[in-house]
Write a protein that holds these residues in place. Structure first.
Motif, PDB file in Angstrom:
ATOM      1  N   LEU A   1       0.833  -1.192   0.000  1.00 61.42           N
ATOM      2  CA  LEU A   1       0.000   0.000   0.000  1.00 61.42           C
ATOM      3  C   LEU A   1       0.878   1.256   0.000  1.00 61.42           C
ATOM      4  CD1 LEU A   1      -2.555  -1.223   2.681  1.00 61.42           C
ATOM      5  CD2 LEU A   1      -2.966  -1.027   0.222  1.00 61.42           C
ATOM      6  N   PRO A   2       0.349   2.403  -0.464  1.00 62.17           N
ATOM      7  CA  PRO A   2      -1.061   2.725  -0.647  1.00 62.17           C
ATOM      8  C   PRO A   2      -1.602   2.298  -1.999  1.00 62.17           C
ATOM      9  CG  PRO A   2       0.258   4.663  -1.073  1.00 62.17           C
ATOM     10  CD  PRO A   2       1.216   3.588  -0.618  1.00 62.17           C
ATOM     11  N   ALA A   3      -2.925   2.123  -2.034  1.00 61.87           N
ATOM     12  CA  ALA A   3      -3.629   1.891  -3.291  1.00 61.87           C
ATOM     13  C   ALA A   3      -4.128   3.234  -3.820  1.00 61.87           C
ATOM     14  CB  ALA A   3      -4.808   0.950  -3.054  1.00 61.87           C
ATOM     15  N   THR A   4      -4.317   3.310  -5.118  1.00 63.80           N
ATOM     16  CA  THR A   4      -4.755   4.554  -5.749  1.00 63.80           C
ATOM     17  C   THR A   4      -6.272   4.619  -5.805  1.00 63.80           C
ATOM     18  OG1 THR A   4      -2.758   4.604  -7.103  1.00 63.80           O
ATOM     19  CG2 THR A   4      -4.585   5.996  -7.806  1.00 63.80           C
ATOM     20  N   ALA A   5      -6.835   5.546  -5.073  1.00 71.20           N
ATOM     21  CA  ALA A   5      -8.290   5.695  -4.997  1.00 71.20           C
ATOM     22  C   ALA A   5      -8.784   6.644  -6.078  1.00 71.20           C
ATOM     23  CB  ALA A   5      -8.678   6.227  -3.622  1.00 71.20           C
ATOM     24  N   PRO A   6     -10.079   6.555  -6.420  1.00 76.39           N
ATOM     25  CA  PRO A   6     -10.671   7.536  -7.333  1.00 76.39           C
ATOM     26  C   PRO A   6     -10.557   8.947  -6.766  1.00 76.39           C
ATOM     27  CG  PRO A   6     -12.128   5.661  -7.029  1.00 76.39           C
ATOM     28  CD  PRO A   6     -11.034   5.525  -6.012  1.00 76.39           C
ATOM     29  N   ASP A   7     -10.608   9.933  -7.631  1.00 75.66           N
ATOM     30  CA  ASP A   7     -10.430  11.322  -7.213  1.00 75.66           C
ATOM     31  C   ASP A   7     -11.414  11.739  -6.128  1.00 75.66           C
ATOM     32  OD1 ASP A   7      -8.348  11.612  -8.989  1.00 75.66           O
ATOM     33  OD2 ASP A   7      -9.558  12.575 -10.547  1.00 75.66           O
ATOM     34  N   PHE A   8     -12.684  11.322  -6.259  1.00 72.78           N
ATOM     35  CA  PHE A   8     -13.676  11.790  -5.289  1.00 72.78           C
ATOM     36  C   PHE A   8     -13.435  11.197  -3.902  1.00 72.78           C
ATOM     37  CE2 PHE A   8     -15.775   7.888  -6.676  1.00 72.78           C
ATOM     38  CZ  PHE A   8     -16.416   7.412  -5.543  1.00 72.78           C
ATOM     39  N   ILE A   9     -12.749  10.056  -3.832  1.00 65.45           N
ATOM     40  CA  ILE A   9     -12.407   9.483  -2.536  1.00 65.45           C
ATOM     41  C   ILE A   9     -11.118  10.116  -1.997  1.00 65.45           C
ATOM     42  CG2 ILE A   9     -11.729   7.360  -1.323  1.00 65.45           C
ATOM     43  CD1 ILE A   9     -13.636   5.827  -3.094  1.00 65.45           C
ATOM     44  N   ARG A  10     -10.153  10.365  -2.861  1.00 67.67           N
ATOM     45  CA  ARG A  10      -8.925  11.030  -2.426  1.00 67.67           C
ATOM     46  C   ARG A  10      -9.209  12.427  -1.893  1.00 67.67           C
ATOM     47  NH1 ARG A  10      -6.506   9.004  -7.230  1.00 67.67           N
ATOM     48  NH2 ARG A  10      -6.443  11.102  -8.135  1.00 67.67           N
ATOM     49  N   SER A  11     -10.249  13.052  -2.390  1.00 69.58           N
ATOM     50  CA  SER A  11     -10.581  14.414  -1.937  1.00 69.58           C
ATOM     51  C   SER A  11     -11.366  14.416  -0.624  1.00 69.58           C
ATOM     52  CB  SER A  11     -11.371  15.146  -3.019  1.00 69.58           C
ATOM     53  OG  SER A  11     -12.629  14.529  -3.237  1.00 69.58           O
ATOM     54  N   ASP A  12     -11.772  13.239  -0.168  1.00 70.92           N
ATOM     55  CA  ASP A  12     -12.491  13.135   1.097  1.00 70.92           C
ATOM     56  C   ASP A  12     -11.515  13.401   2.240  1.00 70.92           C
ATOM     57  OD1 ASP A  12     -14.070  12.540   3.257  1.00 70.92           O
ATOM     58  OD2 ASP A  12     -14.420  10.442   2.721  1.00 70.92           O
ATOM     59  N   LYS A  13     -11.765  14.423   3.008  1.00 76.22           N
ATOM     60  CA  LYS A  13     -10.872  14.783   4.105  1.00 76.22           C
ATOM     61  C   LYS A  13     -11.008  13.849   5.305  1.00 76.22           C
ATOM     62  CE  LYS A  13     -10.719  19.695   2.867  1.00 76.22           C
ATOM     63  NZ  LYS A  13     -10.960  21.093   3.329  1.00 76.22           N
ATOM     64  N   SER A  14     -12.044  13.031   5.312  1.00 76.62           N
ATOM     65  CA  SER A  14     -12.252  12.091   6.416  1.00 76.62           C
ATOM     66  C   SER A  14     -12.712  10.749   5.855  1.00 76.62           C
ATOM     67  CB  SER A  14     -13.287  12.644   7.399  1.00 76.62           C
ATOM     68  OG  SER A  14     -13.475  11.744   8.485  1.00 76.62           O
TER      69      SER A  14
END
Length: 228
Positions: A169-182
């Motif tokens: 890890l880390p795995a690459t998340a979709p943009d909308f998940i990477r932008s999640d601050k929590s």
């Protein structure tokens, strides 16, 4: 379809008896549903690669994971990622897996096991002769934050082997998940099991969908009260 990254990891038994673990580079992101035949093909390719180094390996694995497709699905899964873990071993006593977990930042996060199934390995395959005759496929839920942390996705076998590295890890998340601050699953949250099952059916064609029996391993106490 959701981009996914698959990786194959082998634990090689060297001729002098020492064990060495080799992680292949992550595969390119792919689209479309993954089938049991796809996983079998990945294991077969791994067996061929292994056979060029040593005659046989103690065990091997292939994983695949799928992120929620939309913000709505992300919320429905309570900010979890769907993970498929396939392991092959020479020793039937090593299955079923005792647990799958993420080790990151000095902490262990245990994944929720949704289902597991023992699968036969074709006798004429290189997988059978090099990696073993005993295979298990299992679906798990992993918290998004843990999947995006620096660490390892690991498996503990029933006997002999613990902390077996499945993925770096880390795995690459979709943009909308990477932008999640929590991206941590909310306290006392419960994944919508219907949404999880629909995701499995969509992303993993040909695999038996989980029935969500109470035998699944708890991720934490907050999931222990899930209604089935």
């Amino acid at each position: 379809m959701v981009p996914r990254i698959a990786v194959i990891l082998l634990l090689l038994l060297l001729s002098h008896g020492a064990l060495a673990q080799i992680l292949s580079k992550p595969r390119p992101a792919t689209r479309g549903a993954v089938s049991p035949a796809d996983i079998a093909e990945r294991l077969e390719k791994s067996a061929n690669e292994t056979a060029r180094i040593v005659p046989s390996a103690a065990r091997g694995s292939a994983i695949d994971f799928a992120w929620p497709m939309t913000a709505e699905e992300y919320a429905a899964t309570a900010k979890h990622v769907l993970v498929l873990v396939s392991v092959v071993t020479q020793d039937a006593a090593e299955l079923p897996l005792r647990r799958v977990h993420i080790r990151a930042g000095g902490k262990d996060v245990e994944l929720v096991r949704l289902s597991h199934e023992l699968v036969g390995v074709a006798k004429g395959s290189r997988t059978f002769s090099v990696l073993g005759a005993h295979r298990e496929d299992g679906f798990y839920l992993a918290p998004a934050r843990a999947m995006m942390a620096e660490g390892y996705l690991q498996a503990d076998f029933a006997t002999r082997r613990s902390d077996f590295n499945l993925y770096k890890l880390p795995a690459t998340a979709p943009d909308f998940i990477r932008s999640d601050k929590s991206p941590e699953p909310p306290a006392d949250s419960k994944p919508d099991l219907a949404a999880v099952r629909a995701m499995i059916v969509r992303e993993y064609k040909g695999f038996k969908p989980p029935t969500f029996e109470r035998t699944m391993l708890p991720f934490s106490e907050k999931l222990a009260s899930l209604e089935f």
